[in-house]
Every structure is written in C-alpha cells, then in structure tokens.
Write a protein that holds these residues in place. Sequence first.
Motif: not given
Length: 430
Positions: A264-268, A307-322
């Motif tokens: 569903a989130v494109g991960f294998m 660095t982007r305050p408008e980037y809110g929470k959601g139900n998708s994988p977090d792509g900004h852990m680095l």
Amino acid sequence: MESNYGHAVNLKQYRRLDGKWQFVPVVKQNGKPNPKLVIVNGEPVSSKGGTFYLDWREDGKRRTRPVGTTPREALDAWLLQSGIHGGEIEPEEEPVKTGKGLTIDQAIAKYLIDIKATKGERTYRAYRQQLLWFREHSKKRYVSELGRSDAMTMFAQGREERVHGRPLNQKTINKRVIIMLNAMRSQGAVIEMKRGDWPKTIDKKVEIYQPEELKAFFAVCNAEERLIFQVFLCTGFRDREVATLAWTDIHWREGKLAVSAKPAVGFMPKTYEERSVPVPMALIAALRERKRTSKSHLVFPTLPHPTRPEYGKGNSPDGHMLELCKEIALRAELNCGHCKGAYTVYVLNKGVQQKEKRSYKCDTSPRCGNWYLHKFRHTFATNMLQSVDIRSLQVMLGHKNIATTEKYLKSLRLDQLRDKSESSALAAYI
C-alpha cells in the motif's frame, strides 16, 4: 511533464521549413507527446524529415540534446528523461533502417523495465539515476558503438564529480560502471574490459557511533525523537524499514520487530525477504506506551518537517528521518565543523518562485556528513557481533550474501587487535 530533476521535459523537432531550419513543437495528447505529429503554422503535420530534440532546465540552465530521427526513438528518450515507462506509439509506416540496432536511450528504457519488474523501487530509482548520468556523459547514440573506451570515460568522469564538495568514493564510481555495463551488455553491447582496467578501492573501516556520541545525541532528543532512533539503534533496520514499521510488525510477547512487505505504501523488503529482530523488552515497553495514543497503523507516521512548518502529520511513512537525525546532531553540537558546500532553495522574488544557491558549513548547518541513518545500522551490527555468530547477524541484517556481513567481522577484529596492542609489552616503551 516533470523529469527526474524536477523540471518539465519538452520534445521538439528541428526541420527545414520554407528553406530555413527551425524548431517546431511536437503535438501533445493526454499529457504525452506524439512524435508522429508536429505543429507547423498552427496545424498538425507529419513529423517525417527532421531530428528530434529534448529540452529541459537543470541547475538553472537550459539543456538540449538530439534524440533521433524516428518517433520511436524520440518517445523512448522522452519517457526515459521524464522517468516514465510503458508509453505506446504505433509503428511507422516505413521504419527508418539504420543498420546500427538499438539506440542507447532505447536500451536504457528496456533495461529499466526489467529492473522495475525484478527489483525494489529504490533500486530501480538508483539504477535509473546512474544510467541517466551515463547518458548525459556519453556522446554516442547507438549501443553497437559502445566499447571499452566508454567505461574508461565513466571512470574519469566519476573522479571529477563532487557531492557536497567531496569527491565520489571509488567504489561508487565502480558501481556506476558496473550498472552501465550490465545494462548495455544485456541489450547486445560488446564491451570487453582488460585486466587492470578497474581502479582499486580502499576497504574503509566500518564507521560506527561511539558511546559518548550516542549519549550526547539522545540527551537532546524529545520523547518522539528518542524512540525513533532507539529503534534504528536496536534493530539495525534500514531507513525505509523503520519508516514503514507498522504496529502489526511488533511481536509483543516474543520481543521482536519485523520487516514485512507494505504494498500500500510501495515498500518491499530488500531481496524480498521478510525477517524479524529481537530487541530489548524496555524498547517493547516504550512502543507499547506509544501505541496507546497512536491513531495511525504506522509506528512512525509523518512528523513535522524540521525546516517546513507547513509539513503536517499524516498516515504515510516519514521520509525525513535523515534530516531529523542531522538536526539533532547539530542541536547536540556533534557536527565535525569541516563539512561545507552549497544547496539550492526556492524563494519568492516579486511573486515569482526562483532558485537560489546558498553555501553552508556544518558547524552551523544540519548537514554534517558524519551523521547519517545507515551508521546506526553499522553500530548495531558491530555491537551485536560481540554476542552472536556471523550467520545469525546475517539473518538479522537481511543480507543475501554473507560476504556483505563479514565486513563487520573484519572491523571487530581490528578493534580487538588494537586492544591487544595497548596491553602488549611494546606499549611499556612508550
């Protein structure tokens, strides 16, 4: 259509009109070009009799390159540059026979279709990026024209590349050449390398986080941040494996965290193998506490962007852990202070969005090269090898080949030799 570089890719044709050579646009249908037709004097006409060109912007400059004389060649090149595959175009009534076989653009497109069918999405994107890099540096057009000199040119070009101000690692350069050779040979290229062609690489010691670094790092974390990087540290999971970790992946009684497919989130999972790793029960307890307030099926859904305050929470994988990792390292004053380079930002200038380059030094910017997510995996593996055998570690890390795992064994042996050196009789003379 956006290209791999984030810019629109246009297709046009250079042809003779009324005794003059000029560019004309290719007809677009449903968002894709139809290279069988071009616009002349506002009317669609046959495209026979000219050369097609791609046109796009990259790093603030307009780029143009020829891509062939047939609609098939033109569409293949446009699809490749745009990062799209599977476009259909009817065969020409009278195909042009060059006798030279596939173009390099066609060969890359065909090879990437095979990669997408058999490899993970991230592997596919990495291969596509490396092959596009090869295409940009190759002046040849047909697969049949390629030879050993093209591989040697790639070695030379790779040594001129800089990433964040640093030269490419020789292993990275060699991998680029290997990908190019596999792709072109699979499509009929005859490229024979000679003994001694491959530049030697240096086997670096595996870099890990030291106890004092981890202590300082976790000291400035909030509860959310601490739990994320405790999972990285105690599982050896790759970044995407942590980002897609779901509550159903936690085996509460056994004290294990699993890696499983998430279509569903494109991960294998890498090598398509699911696995589980035992973790301290204290981590299981912390995750259980978090689950009580979670509203997502993911353990770590999207977080506010550093660095982007408008980037809110959601139900998708977090792509900004680095980015989060580097932000914490800066906060903890753990950056080396020597990394420097430039990055691009988009700014509004009189209502128009423009690209702007800014320089940085890592003593004041969250961009230190010493802090990255895979280093937590190295730290996990090196520490676990003191308690488990190499085969067990291979299973926990999800390595297909045990030779990949053995690099940690070499690193551990070097550390043991250093300890013996300290206690040797020779140390008494220092």
